[in-house]
Motif scaffolding. Structure first.
Motif, PDB file in Angstrom:
ATOM      1  N   ASP A   1      -8.460  -5.656 -14.511  1.00  0.00           N
ATOM      2  CA  ASP A   1      -8.321  -4.330 -13.817  1.00  0.00           C
ATOM      3  C   ASP A   1      -8.509  -3.243 -15.152  1.00  0.00           C
ATOM      4  O   ASP A   1      -9.123  -2.260 -14.860  1.00  0.00           O
ATOM      5  CB  ASP A   1      -7.064  -4.285 -13.270  1.00  0.00           C
ATOM      6  CG  ASP A   1      -6.770  -4.811 -12.039  1.00  0.00           C
ATOM      7  OD1 ASP A   1      -7.850  -5.184 -11.346  1.00  0.00           O
ATOM      8  OD2 ASP A   1      -5.612  -5.276 -11.643  1.00  0.00           O
TER       9      ASP A   1
ATOM     10  N   THR B   1     -12.100   0.729  -7.450  1.00  0.00           N
ATOM     11  CA  THR B   1     -12.339  -0.809  -7.483  1.00  0.00           C
ATOM     12  C   THR B   1     -13.168  -1.247  -8.887  1.00  0.00           C
ATOM     13  O   THR B   1     -13.086  -2.495  -8.992  1.00  0.00           O
ATOM     14  CB  THR B   1     -12.628  -1.225  -6.309  1.00  0.00           C
ATOM     15  OG1 THR B   1     -13.772  -0.793  -5.807  1.00  0.00           O
ATOM     16  CG2 THR B   1     -11.375  -1.169  -5.203  1.00  0.00           C
TER      17      THR B   1
ATOM     18  N   SER C   1      -0.468  -2.410  -5.144  1.00  0.00           N
ATOM     19  CA  SER C   1      -0.983  -3.090  -6.300  1.00  0.00           C
ATOM     20  C   SER C   1      -0.113  -3.874  -7.165  1.00  0.00           C
ATOM     21  O   SER C   1       1.178  -3.488  -7.090  1.00  0.00           O
ATOM     22  CB  SER C   1      -1.822  -1.894  -7.509  1.00  0.00           C
ATOM     23  OG  SER C   1      -0.779  -1.098  -7.961  1.00  0.00           O
ATOM     24  N   ASP C   2      -0.425  -4.771  -7.977  1.00  0.00           N
ATOM     25  CA  ASP C   2       0.335  -5.572  -9.008  1.00  0.00           C
ATOM     26  C   ASP C   2       0.960  -4.502 -10.054  1.00  0.00           C
ATOM     27  O   ASP C   2       1.944  -4.637 -10.464  1.00  0.00           O
ATOM     28  CB  ASP C   2      -0.490  -6.637  -9.669  1.00  0.00           C
ATOM     29  CG  ASP C   2      -0.955  -7.730  -8.889  1.00  0.00           C
ATOM     30  OD1 ASP C   2      -0.503  -7.676  -7.779  1.00  0.00           O
ATOM     31  OD2 ASP C   2      -1.977  -8.603  -9.361  1.00  0.00           O
ATOM     32  N   TRP C   3       0.188  -3.551 -10.321  1.00  0.00           N
ATOM     33  CA  TRP C   3       0.555  -2.498 -11.294  1.00  0.00           C
ATOM     34  C   TRP C   3       1.764  -1.859 -10.845  1.00  0.00           C
ATOM     35  O   TRP C   3       2.611  -1.500 -11.832  1.00  0.00           O
ATOM     36  CB  TRP C   3      -0.230  -1.444 -11.817  1.00  0.00           C
ATOM     37  CG  TRP C   3      -1.518  -2.255 -12.420  1.00  0.00           C
ATOM     38  CD1 TRP C   3      -2.843  -2.824 -11.876  1.00  0.00           C
ATOM     39  CD2 TRP C   3      -1.865  -2.370 -14.159  1.00  0.00           C
ATOM     40  NE1 TRP C   3      -3.597  -3.477 -12.926  1.00  0.00           N
ATOM     41  CE2 TRP C   3      -2.989  -2.804 -14.042  1.00  0.00           C
ATOM     42  CE3 TRP C   3      -1.097  -1.871 -15.136  1.00  0.00           C
ATOM     43  CZ2 TRP C   3      -3.488  -3.343 -15.221  1.00  0.00           C
ATOM     44  CZ3 TRP C   3      -1.395  -2.089 -16.222  1.00  0.00           C
ATOM     45  CH2 TRP C   3      -2.931  -2.671 -16.537  1.00  0.00           C
TER      46      TRP C   3
ATOM     47  N   SER D   1     -13.921  -5.353  -6.212  1.00  0.00           N
ATOM     48  CA  SER D   1     -12.624  -5.832  -6.868  1.00  0.00           C
ATOM     49  C   SER D   1     -12.627  -7.519  -6.220  1.00  0.00           C
ATOM     50  O   SER D   1     -11.807  -8.104  -7.065  1.00  0.00           O
ATOM     51  CB  SER D   1     -11.206  -5.319  -6.561  1.00  0.00           C
ATOM     52  OG  SER D   1     -11.145  -5.413  -5.097  1.00  0.00           O
TER      53      SER D   1
ATOM     54  N   TYR E   1      -3.075   4.129 -12.475  1.00  0.00           N
ATOM     55  CA  TYR E   1      -1.679   3.757 -12.484  1.00  0.00           C
ATOM     56  C   TYR E   1      -0.848   4.217 -13.731  1.00  0.00           C
ATOM     57  O   TYR E   1      -0.024   3.743 -14.246  1.00  0.00           O
ATOM     58  CB  TYR E   1      -1.763   2.298 -12.575  1.00  0.00           C
ATOM     59  CG  TYR E   1      -2.449   1.539 -11.443  1.00  0.00           C
ATOM     60  CD1 TYR E   1      -2.107   1.425 -10.050  1.00  0.00           C
ATOM     61  CD2 TYR E   1      -3.446   0.614 -11.737  1.00  0.00           C
ATOM     62  CE1 TYR E   1      -2.734   0.848  -9.167  1.00  0.00           C
ATOM     63  CE2 TYR E   1      -4.292   0.161 -10.752  1.00  0.00           C
ATOM     64  CZ  TYR E   1      -3.779   0.019  -9.633  1.00  0.00           C
ATOM     65  OH  TYR E   1      -4.602  -0.449  -8.360  1.00  0.00           O
TER      66      TYR E   1
ATOM     67  N   MET F   1      -4.351   1.120  -1.859  1.00  0.00           N
ATOM     68  CA  MET F   1      -4.533   0.036  -2.933  1.00  0.00           C
ATOM     69  C   MET F   1      -3.727   0.308  -4.105  1.00  0.00           C
ATOM     70  O   MET F   1      -2.936  -0.528  -4.487  1.00  0.00           O
ATOM     71  CB  MET F   1      -6.018   0.034  -3.348  1.00  0.00           C
ATOM     72  CG  MET F   1      -6.975  -0.313  -2.425  1.00  0.00           C
ATOM     73  SD  MET F   1      -6.970  -2.257  -2.078  1.00  0.00           S
ATOM     74  CE  MET F   1      -7.742  -2.562  -3.644  1.00  0.00           C
TER      75      MET F   1
ATOM     76  N   ALA G   1      -7.951   1.242 -13.431  1.00  0.00           N
ATOM     77  CA  ALA G   1      -6.592   0.821 -13.575  1.00  0.00           C
ATOM     78  C   ALA G   1      -5.705   1.702 -14.895  1.00  0.00           C
ATOM     79  O   ALA G   1      -4.782   1.891 -14.584  1.00  0.00           O
ATOM     80  CB  ALA G   1      -6.399  -0.691 -13.300  1.00  0.00           C
TER      81      ALA G   1
END
Length: 656
Positions: A248, A99, A318-320, A35, A258, A314, A254
């Motif tokens: 992602d 990743t 994560s942003d998610w 990543s 997610y 992770m 992702a």
């Protein structure tokens, strides 16, 4: 011969162990660096990831084949019993880390090949386990089953994500969410009162834009309202966050990880790895098996656990997850600033500097023999500027904002298309210089315009800084123009697919030849003196007057015209402000005419400023993907599009 035979025997005894350890090492490299390539332009990191990505599947597949062959051809022994336990781990490795699933967008289109590989490799792994069972080696069969299930899950995840990120499926899934997008539009206008809520709303539109779908004027108005209320710096942060999420979706797991199913699967694979490690450490008889094989097995087990724990960590950071928590009103995060989601750097090239550089002849011969001379030659002149200047962000943002405000009818796609196609003439018209400088913008092709303005910008800069007491002031005025002129030339030379089609490569080579000829006997001249000599001209430059296509001469003529502005009640500051705006228009023209697929490819190479500008333009409503009029909910399908399996069932029932 004795040495060769000894080496062969030694390799036959160690080949399986070496391949298994190599497969594990490649997984560690991929999960550690997979990543990072979205936030760095490092050639070494990209090379390491590329090498590991290409090698990982091959090593695991070969190891599985050798393991199956050894069990089939040799008499069973204790070592084979333990080595057969390695088969599920190789299947786990074939699933890859979270990743990275694809190295390039083209890998997503090959998802069917990975599906065939999934079926084949699962079959080989089952054969290994069954053969071990038939031979009476049932010691580790019960432990192998949960790891085997985890391997199927991981490999299946990878295949599913590759399929979902392919062009056709990405477009289909976007169409399936079209109704929800339009139903939520009204509420989003009022609830997008925080950074992450705006990201969520705008990212939904980005997915449609990337799928090359059209949106109506309501969506244009919503995006414009959400972005123009922000400060320039914050708007670029929103765009950076969105493109990080898009990366992602295209290159990692992702899309599945997610989600509820993804979290459930990750818990299963984590529990499977931990339970296998604990059970193995309890039942293993240290006296029956080779110490080396026991050590390799422990490495595989510990490695599997560590990689799963790392994946869970992770997941939680994560942003998610943060985005989901805010959207679901589980928490009240206002801003998310930590971490880079692209390289935040600009590459620069200088035409004259490139032509004046020297290189040893012997290395040129070697590179030409290897077929890499032209590629390395172009990269040698590239410099990287870390960070994007806030003044540049403000100029881009305010210029786009001003253009959308100037539209008499925001719902008129024709007027929006006109703004999209500005490449300098709008600024020149405002400054009442269009008649004088039109020949260098709209009267020539875009690639020629870049070269002319690049040469002229450099000549003007080095001519202005001759006065030492004004050096810092001139540098402050001209920094945006110089930055964009060298960045656009970098795109011109090394990322030509991101620019409109033309004969740019031919024009660039012609310009290089003209510079070579001009400085034929002065290759060691300093760059400041080189530009000064070009500006002064001379017999060599005037010889080009008969050549109407001379890039160097026309660039010098443009510089002369620009410098004359200093003498006509237009100060240096006003001149550079005009040039800054012209370069921004050239930048936005290039950004708006680059396909989303090419922008997507650059996300895996550290990202490009051009991509961020393109998305910012789309949010302002400057895009060709907004249709005239409005789309009512009654025009949209009430259900998702039928899958291929549903179509088969319907056609079967309709048959007499």
């Amino acid at each position: 011969m004795a040495i060769v035979e000894t080496a062969i025997k030694l390799w036959n005894g160690w080949e399986m162990r070496v391949l298994v350890l190599l497969s594990l090492s490649l997984q560690v490299i991929l999960i550690a660096f997979g990543s990072k390539r979205k936030s760095t332009t490092s050639t070494w990191i990209n090379f390491i990831v590329w090498s590991a990505y290409l090698s990982a599947d091959w090593v695991a597949t070969v190891a599985l084949g050798i393991l199956a062959r050894s069990l089939g051809s040799n008499a069973p022994n204790q070592n084979h019993s333990l080595q057969s336990f390695w088969a599920p781990f190789l299947l786990l490795h074939l699933g890859g880390p979270d990743t990275i699933t694809a190295y390039s967008l083209e890998d997503n289109e090959l998802w069917l090949r990975h599906f065939v590989g999934l079926v084949f490799e699962i079959g080989v792994a089952i054969y290994v386990l069954l053969r071990s069972w038939v031979d009476g080696d049932t010691t580790f069969s019960c432990i192998a089953i949960p790891v085997f299930i985890a391997g199927i899950i991981k490999y299946g995840e990878r295949t599913y994500v590759l399929m979902s990120s392919s062009t056709k499926q990405f477009r289909t899934s976007s169409l399936d969410n079209l109704l929800r997008l339009y139903e939520d539009s009204g509420a989003e206008m009022f609830r997008a009162d925080s950074f992450l809520l705006r990201v969520d709303s705008l990212f939904k539109r980005l997915k449609f834009l990337f799928a090359d779908l059209l949106l109506d004027q309501n969506q244009r108005y919503l995006c414009n309202k959400l972005i123009r209320e922000l400060e320039p710096r914050v708007a670029f942060e929103v765009v950076e966050y969105e493109l990080g999420l898009l990366y992602d979706l295209l290159y990692t797991k992702a899309r599945l990880v997610y989600s509820c199913f993804g979290i459930f699967f990750r818990c299963i694979t984590c529990l499977a790895s931990v339970s296998a490690l604990v059970t193995f450490s309890i039942i293993i008889d240290e006296h029956e098996y080779s110490p080396v094989d026991r050590f390799v097995t422990y490495l595989l087990l510990v490695g599997a656990v560590v990689l799963e724990v790392y994946a869970l960590l992770m997941l939680t950071s994560s942003d998610w997850l943060k985005l989901w928590l805010v959207v679901q009103k589980k928490c009240h995060l206002k801003r998310v600033r930590k971490g880079r989601r692209w390289s935040r750097s600009i590459a620069k090239c200088n035409l004259v500097s490139f032509c004046l550089q020297k290189e040893a002849t012997k290395w040129i011969i070697v590179k030409k023999l290897l077929g890499i001379y032209e590629m390395l030659e172009k990269h040698q002149n590239v410099e990287w500027q870390q960070g994007i200047d806030d003044d540049l962000k403000c100029l881009i943002f305010h210029q786009l904002d001003r253009r959308t405000k100037e539209l008499e009818d925001f719902d008129n796609t024709e007027l929006s298309s006109k703004v999209l196609n500005y490449r300098g003439e709008c600024v020149l018209n405002e400054m009442k210089l269009l008649d004088e400088l039109k020949w260098s913008t709209v009267d020539v092709e875009f690639d020629e315009s870049i070269l002319l303005w690049h040469i002229a910008t450099q000549l003007c800069y080095y001519d202005d800084i001759k006065t030492t007491d004004l050096y810092s002031l001139i540098n402050e005025y001209s920094k945006i123009s110089r930055c964009l002129s060298e960045y656009m030339l970098y795109l011109f030379v090394l990322r030509s697919k991101m620019l409109p089609k033309g004969i740019g490569e031919i024009r660039y080579r012609k310009a290089c030849e003209e510079v070579f000829d001009f400085f034929k006997e002065k290759r060691d001249i300093q760059i400041e003196k080189a530009y000064q000599e070009l500006l002064e001209g001379g017999p060599k430059l005037e010889e080009l007057r008969s050549d109407e296509s001379s890039i160097l001469l026309k660039g010098r003529d443009l510089a002369k015209q620009l410098q004359n502005l200093n003498k006509r009640n237009r100060g240096r500051k006003e001149k550079w402000e005009m040039m800054n705006k012209v370069w921004v228009e050239l930048l936005t023209y290039a950004a708006g005419h680059c396909g989303w697929k090419e922008h997507g490819r650059q996300l895996a190479k550290g990202g490009q400023l051009l991509t961020h500008v393109c998305l910012l333009m789309a949010h302002f409503g400057i895009s060709g993907q907004y249709r005239d009029g409005q789309l009512s909910l009654r025009q949209l399908p009430k259900k998702k599009l039928l899958t291929w399996w549903e179509r088969i069932k319907i056609s079967h029932h309709r048959q007499p």
